[in-house]
Motif scaffolding. Structure first.
Motif, PDB file in Angstrom:
ATOM      1  N   LEU A   1       0.839  -1.208   0.000  1.00 47.17           N
ATOM      2  CA  LEU A   1       0.000   0.000   0.000  1.00 47.17           C
ATOM      3  C   LEU A   1       0.869   1.253   0.000  1.00 47.17           C
ATOM      4  CD1 LEU A   1      -2.783  -1.003   2.578  1.00 47.17           C
ATOM      5  CD2 LEU A   1      -3.055  -0.735   0.116  1.00 47.17           C
ATOM      6  N   LEU A   2       1.886   1.231   0.840  1.00 48.14           N
ATOM      7  CA  LEU A   2       2.774   2.392   0.939  1.00 48.14           C
ATOM      8  C   LEU A   2       3.418   2.683  -0.424  1.00 48.14           C
ATOM      9  CD1 LEU A   2       3.445   4.168   3.347  1.00 48.14           C
ATOM     10  CD2 LEU A   2       5.483   2.800   3.730  1.00 48.14           C
ATOM     11  N   ALA A   3       3.853   1.622  -1.103  1.00 46.52           N
ATOM     12  CA  ALA A   3       4.519   1.800  -2.404  1.00 46.52           C
ATOM     13  C   ALA A   3       3.577   2.410  -3.435  1.00 46.52           C
ATOM     14  CB  ALA A   3       5.055   0.459  -2.904  1.00 46.52           C
ATOM     15  N   VAL A   4       2.318   1.972  -3.422  1.00 46.50           N
ATOM     16  CA  VAL A   4       1.401   2.485  -4.454  1.00 46.50           C
ATOM     17  C   VAL A   4       0.984   3.933  -4.165  1.00 46.50           C
ATOM     18  CG1 VAL A   4      -0.840   1.746  -3.526  1.00 46.50           C
ATOM     19  CG2 VAL A   4      -0.476   1.772  -5.990  1.00 46.50           C
ATOM     20  N   TYR A   5       1.105   4.345  -2.903  1.00 52.23           N
ATOM     21  CA  TYR A   5       0.694   5.718  -2.580  1.00 52.23           C
ATOM     22  C   TYR A   5       1.796   6.742  -2.859  1.00 52.23           C
ATOM     23  CZ  TYR A   5      -3.373   3.551  -0.422  1.00 52.23           C
ATOM     24  OH  TYR A   5      -4.522   2.833  -0.224  1.00 52.23           O
ATOM     25  N   VAL A   6       2.996   6.273  -3.191  1.00 55.38           N
ATOM     26  CA  VAL A   6       4.088   7.206  -3.518  1.00 55.38           C
ATOM     27  C   VAL A   6       3.765   7.922  -4.839  1.00 55.38           C
ATOM     28  CG1 VAL A   6       6.520   7.353  -4.231  1.00 55.38           C
ATOM     29  CG2 VAL A   6       5.880   5.935  -2.277  1.00 55.38           C
ATOM     30  N   GLY A   7       3.878   9.239  -4.811  1.00 53.67           N
ATOM     31  CA  GLY A   7       3.707  10.022  -6.040  1.00 53.67           C
ATOM     32  C   GLY A   7       2.269  10.191  -6.493  1.00 53.67           C
ATOM     33  N   THR A   8       1.316   9.836  -5.631  1.00 53.84           N
ATOM     34  CA  THR A   8      -0.099   9.984  -6.029  1.00 53.84           C
ATOM     35  C   THR A   8      -0.804  10.971  -5.087  1.00 53.84           C
ATOM     36  OG1 THR A   8      -0.648   8.083  -4.664  1.00 53.84           O
ATOM     37  CG2 THR A   8      -0.241   7.665  -6.992  1.00 53.84           C
ATOM     38  N   GLY A   9      -2.105  10.909  -5.027  1.00 54.45           N
ATOM     39  CA  GLY A   9      -2.871  11.769  -4.121  1.00 54.45           C
ATOM     40  C   GLY A   9      -3.638  12.831  -4.876  1.00 54.45           C
ATOM     41  N   GLU A  10      -4.455  13.576  -4.134  1.00 51.31           N
ATOM     42  CA  GLU A  10      -5.307  14.576  -4.782  1.00 51.31           C
ATOM     43  C   GLU A  10      -4.690  15.972  -4.734  1.00 51.31           C
ATOM     44  OE1 GLU A  10      -9.428  14.336  -3.638  1.00 51.31           O
ATOM     45  OE2 GLU A  10      -9.573  12.736  -5.150  1.00 51.31           O
ATOM     46  N   ASP A  11      -3.722  16.164  -3.855  1.00 49.52           N
ATOM     47  CA  ASP A  11      -3.104  17.477  -3.727  1.00 49.52           C
ATOM     48  C   ASP A  11      -2.184  17.742  -4.925  1.00 49.52           C
ATOM     49  OD1 ASP A  11      -2.711  19.771  -1.820  1.00 49.52           O
ATOM     50  OD2 ASP A  11      -0.633  19.196  -2.181  1.00 49.52           O
ATOM     51  N   PHE A  12      -1.865  19.020  -5.128  1.00 51.47           N
ATOM     52  CA  PHE A  12      -0.976  19.397  -6.229  1.00 51.47           C
ATOM     53  C   PHE A  12       0.399  18.747  -6.072  1.00 51.47           C
ATOM     54  CE2 PHE A  12       2.091  22.380  -8.171  1.00 51.47           C
ATOM     55  CZ  PHE A  12       1.645  22.286  -9.477  1.00 51.47           C
ATOM     56  N   TYR A  13       0.851  18.661  -4.802  1.00 50.30           N
ATOM     57  CA  TYR A  13       2.164  18.046  -4.548  1.00 50.30           C
ATOM     58  C   TYR A  13       2.014  16.521  -4.494  1.00 50.30           C
ATOM     59  CZ  TYR A  13       6.373  16.600  -2.055  1.00 50.30           C
ATOM     60  OH  TYR A  13       7.542  15.976  -1.693  1.00 50.30           O
ATOM     61  N   PRO A  14       2.767  15.787  -5.347  1.00 54.59           N
ATOM     62  CA  PRO A  14       2.661  14.316  -5.297  1.00 54.59           C
ATOM     63  C   PRO A  14       3.241  13.797  -3.974  1.00 54.59           C
ATOM     64  CG  PRO A  14       3.886  15.075  -7.240  1.00 54.59           C
ATOM     65  CD  PRO A  14       3.763  16.231  -6.327  1.00 54.59           C
ATOM     66  N   ARG A  15       2.403  13.151  -3.193  1.00 50.61           N
ATOM     67  CA  ARG A  15       2.833  12.781  -1.843  1.00 50.61           C
ATOM     68  C   ARG A  15       3.982  11.761  -1.849  1.00 50.61           C
ATOM     69  NH1 ARG A  15      -2.730   9.576  -0.503  1.00 50.61           N
ATOM     70  NH2 ARG A  15      -2.540   8.174  -2.271  1.00 50.61           N
ATOM     71  N   LEU A  16       4.739  11.813  -0.780  1.00 54.37           N
ATOM     72  CA  LEU A  16       5.841  10.876  -0.513  1.00 54.37           C
ATOM     73  C   LEU A  16       6.870  10.816  -1.653  1.00 54.37           C
ATOM     74  CD1 LEU A  16       3.677   7.922   0.911  1.00 54.37           C
ATOM     75  CD2 LEU A  16       4.813   9.699   2.224  1.00 54.37           C
ATOM     76  N   SER A  17       6.996  11.924  -2.399  1.00 58.34           N
ATOM     77  CA  SER A  17       7.927  11.906  -3.536  1.00 58.34           C
ATOM     78  C   SER A  17       9.281  12.513  -3.180  1.00 58.34           C
ATOM     79  CB  SER A  17       7.323  12.648  -4.727  1.00 58.34           C
ATOM     80  OG  SER A  17       6.997  13.966  -4.360  1.00 58.34           O
ATOM     81  N   VAL A  18       9.465  12.883  -1.918  1.00 65.36           N
ATOM     82  CA  VAL A  18      10.723  13.452  -1.414  1.00 65.36           C
ATOM     83  C   VAL A  18      11.190  14.624  -2.295  1.00 65.36           C
ATOM     84  CG1 VAL A  18      12.822  12.724  -0.180  1.00 65.36           C
ATOM     85  CG2 VAL A  18      11.295  10.984  -1.054  1.00 65.36           C
ATOM     86  N   GLY A  19      10.254  15.308  -2.890  1.00 63.69           N
ATOM     87  CA  GLY A  19      10.570  16.472  -3.706  1.00 63.69           C
ATOM     88  C   GLY A  19      11.251  16.148  -5.028  1.00 63.69           C
TER      89      GLY A  19
END
Lengths: 525, 191
Positions: free
Chosen positions: A196-214
């Motif tokens: 689950l954690l892996a699939v949530y990297v770089g996704t989400g509804e916010d403008f900033y892709p979550r968990l992408s470490v910038g």
């Protein structure tokens, strides 16, 4: 349109689809050719220790998509090929199990228990015949249950499950997989959580892709092919090479030859095996219909049930070369494949690795979205997805027909595959997998991701953590979040929507219950 | 049990690793790398924020690790990890990384070198449709990957291993590249 019309259209879609070539004016459809090709390839890879159906499915998927494209016409040829591979590999897995004491596929492990002793006694061909007969019987039984069961399951889902219930059902599926797959509940949960954690990297509804470490690299998330193939196949390649290093003995073992002459199974022998096969087929079908459990557990349960009912005085001890032992295992593990498609077709929830690749193919090609609406019998307007569903069932029966007629002969001729040294085969599989990933993703980063997931898959195996919950969680993660978001909005922002809807609450209670029960059962063993 | 597990049972060691990982994800990664919280107010409505799903995911890992620590630390299902095993695995990974690096850079380096020597204005990107040029990185990289991995297992590098790698890479070029115009082998999608 009646049900029979839909069934007939499905059959026609397979046999009268785009023509591959014609023999004496008779058009042979490309779907038929693909099923046949997939089936033979499946037997070949199943008979090769270190390879398995999902490996061949994963590697051929990009080639299939590239050949047939993404439109609806591609669906039946591509799925037909993959289904052929899936069915062929199930049968082929018994070959090295019997001849070499090494299961070709993990679910054929229990086949070694009685298959190898029979082969050592000089009854290798007979053991292979029993394995084939039981496997194909279990498979056919399971397919029949699928055709009858899938529409009913879809109707039930459509009628009783709204968004909160669907969210709870996904949670139940993941909990179930966590609890029953792998070494322990704790390990299953870790595997699911990581997926689950892996699939949530770089996704989400916010403008900033979550968990992408910038970083831009992680902002796009992990492509599904890198995580699934990395954890499942590259991880397995590493582990197999590691096992090879620690157990050089296995690679030096001489395979047993199939020289026994009087190997045919008489009708009386087949009838004698029938109750065992039927019991195991039922076990395999029930297990297969539940997401995540898979064929290895089905084989174990089938074998245990047969062993319990077996009279040692009548036919020798289980584990010492009893035909019923092979029959029980092969019927159970083969019966999983058909029933496993029930949650795939009606809910989009994969139950095992092979189903994962079928689902990926359905996702890639337009015109078929696994959901309860697939089985909506519309008497007025044609439901094209239902026609496709019956087309898929037809390809399954076509593969079964091949299996009944020529499968046994082909399977018995595959003994040579075990002579390919694993330490040459496995690096070749690795390069093949990486190539398959690159042609899909066309960026070298994808290969580094896949390698990273391969390392994770290897470490998970070393730690005794099954990678299957990871893969299924990765596939269902986005759907779980999306359904939960919709359910939350649809219930007027009720944070307790999982508990205020009775069916959802039952599913949640079952999720907790299955984990507690599995923990206690394991604790008491 | 050896010093590798820091005097714990292997299961306890597994649990501690994942417990620490989950705590870091929950306490450091999610708060610092996700913009929205568990629940967010948008246009006067509460919606599920981006933090909720990864928090639950990390919660699964945390709960799983806690279960192992509390109930399964002395289970029969213990893993083993010897130093030799770790070194062997590391060698495999290094071989693959070297091979991928060759796959990615060999073609462009060769073309740039040739351009520098000949004085011609050549660029790999413009030549990536030329048979041979577009395959050189994959061919040599694939040969190193397969030959190197076989060598790691056999404990010595042999001509046979390299030839197998070369032949298999050629087969893959024949299967994936030559029949399909739209399929690209490494590194031709990157350049």
């Amino acid at each position: 349109m009646s049900v029979l019309d839909y069934i007939w259209l499905g059959i026609l879609a397979v046999f009268q689809g785009p023509e591959a070539f014609s023999i004496f004016g008779l058009a042979i459809s490309i779907t038929v050719i693909m099923v046949i090709s997939g089936f033979f390839l499946g037997i070949l890879v199943g008979a090769t220790p270190g390879l398995a159906g999902p490996v061949a499915m994963a590697i051929s998927l990009p080639i299939l998509i590239s050949t047939f494209g993404y439109n609806t016409d591609a669906l039946l040829p591509v799925l037909g090929f993959l289904i052929g591979v899936m069915k062929g590999a199930t049968v082929g897995g018994a070959v090295p199990a019997i001849l070499f004491n090494t299961p070709g596929t993990p679910d054929a492990f229990m086949t070694t228990l009685d298959g190898y002793p029979m082969a050592k006694r000089g009854e290798a061909k007979r053991a292979l015949r029993i394995a084939h007969f039981s496997s194909v019987s279990g498979d056919t039984f399971s397919d029949l249950v699928l055709i009858i069961g899938a529409p009913f399951l879809a109707i039930m889902v459509e009628r009783y499950l709204d968004l909160p219930e669907k969210t709870a059902l996904l949670i139940l599926s993941l909990s179930f997989i966590s609890a029953v797959v792998g070494g322990s509940v704790g390990r299953g949960l870790i595997s699911t959580g990581l997926g689950l954690l892996a699939v949530y990297v770089g996704t989400g509804e916010d403008f900033y892709p979550r968990l992408s470490v910038g970083t831009q690299t992680l902002a796009q998330g992990f492509p599904i092919s890198t995580s699934v193939l990395g954890v499942l196949i590259i991880g397995a390649v590493f582990k197999e090479l590691d096992d090879l290093r620690s157990d050089q003995r296995a690679s030096r073992m001489k395979p047993i030859t199939t020289s026994d002459t009087n190997s045919a199974l008489t009708l009386a022998e087949r009838i004698k095996l029938a109750p065992t096969i039927f019991r195991s087929a039922v076990i395999g079908t029930v297990v297969g219909a539940l997401p995540g459990i898979g064929s290895t557990l089905a084989a174990t349960l089938g074998y245990t049930a047969a062993k319990r009912r077996h009279d040692d005085a009548e036919g020798g001890k289980f584990g010492e070369g009893v035909p019923k032992g092979i029959a029980a295992t092969e019927a159970a593990n083969s019966a999983v494949s058909g029933a496993n498609l029930m949650p795939v077709l009606s809910l989009g929830i994969p139950g095992n690795a092979a189903a994962v690749f079928l689902l990926l193919a359905m996702d890639s090609i337009s015109g078929f979205n696994p959901s309860p609406t697939v089985f909506k019998f519309d008497p007025v307007n044609l439901n094209p997805e239902l026609v496709m569903a019956f087309g898929i069932f037809t390809t399954m029966f076509l593969a079964n027909a091949l299996n009944w007629t020529v499968g046994g002969r082909v399977m018995r001729s595959m003994g040579f595959m075990i002579r390919i040294p694993k330490h040459i085969l496995l690096p070749s599989v690795l390069l093949l997998t990486l190539t398959a990933i690159y042609v899909q993703e066309t960026r070298i980063e994808a290969l580094y991701f896949a390698l990273g997931f391969g390392v994770l898959g290897y470490l998970m195996r070393v730690f005794g953590i099954s990678p299957l919950p990871f893969v299924i969680a990765f596939i269902l993660g986005a759907k779980l979040e999306e359904t939960a978001r919709q359910a939350y909005a649809a219930t007027g922002n009720d944070p307790w929507f999982l508990f205020t809807h009775p069916i959802a609450a039952v599913f949640v209670a079952l999720s907790v219950g299955v984990m507690i029960l599995t923990s206690r059962k394991r604790g008491s063993v | 049990m050896g010093p590798f597990y820091f005097f714990m049972t292997p299961n306890k060691f597994t649990a501690v690793i994942f417990l620490v990982f989950a705590i870091v994800v929950l306490g450091v990664w999610i708060p610092n790398d996700v913009e929205t919280g568990l629940l967010e107010k948008m246009r006067r409505h509460w919606v599920i924020g981006d933090s909720l799903a990864p928090t639950l995911a990390a919660g699964f890992v945390l709960f799983g690790a806690a279960l192992i620590l509390l109930f399964e630390k002395r289970d029969e299902a213990q893993f083993t990890m010897a130093a030799a095993q770790f070194v062997f695995f590391l060698k495999l990974v290094i071989v693959i990384l070297v091979a991928l690096s060759v796959m990615r850079h060999l073609g462009p380096i060769l073309i740039n070198t040739y351009a520098a020597i000949s004085g011609l204005e050549l660029e790999y990107r413009l030549l990536r449709d030329v048979i041979g040029v577009k395959h050189i990185g994959f061919l040599i990289g694939g040969m190193i990957m397969i030959g190197g991995m076989i060598a790691v297992v056999e404990g010595r590098l042999s001509h046979r291993a390299l030839v197998i790698g070369l032949i298999w890479s050629l087969v893959l070029i024949l299967v994936y590249d030559l029949p399909f115009e739209d399929l690209l082998l490494p590194p031709n999608g990157d350049v």
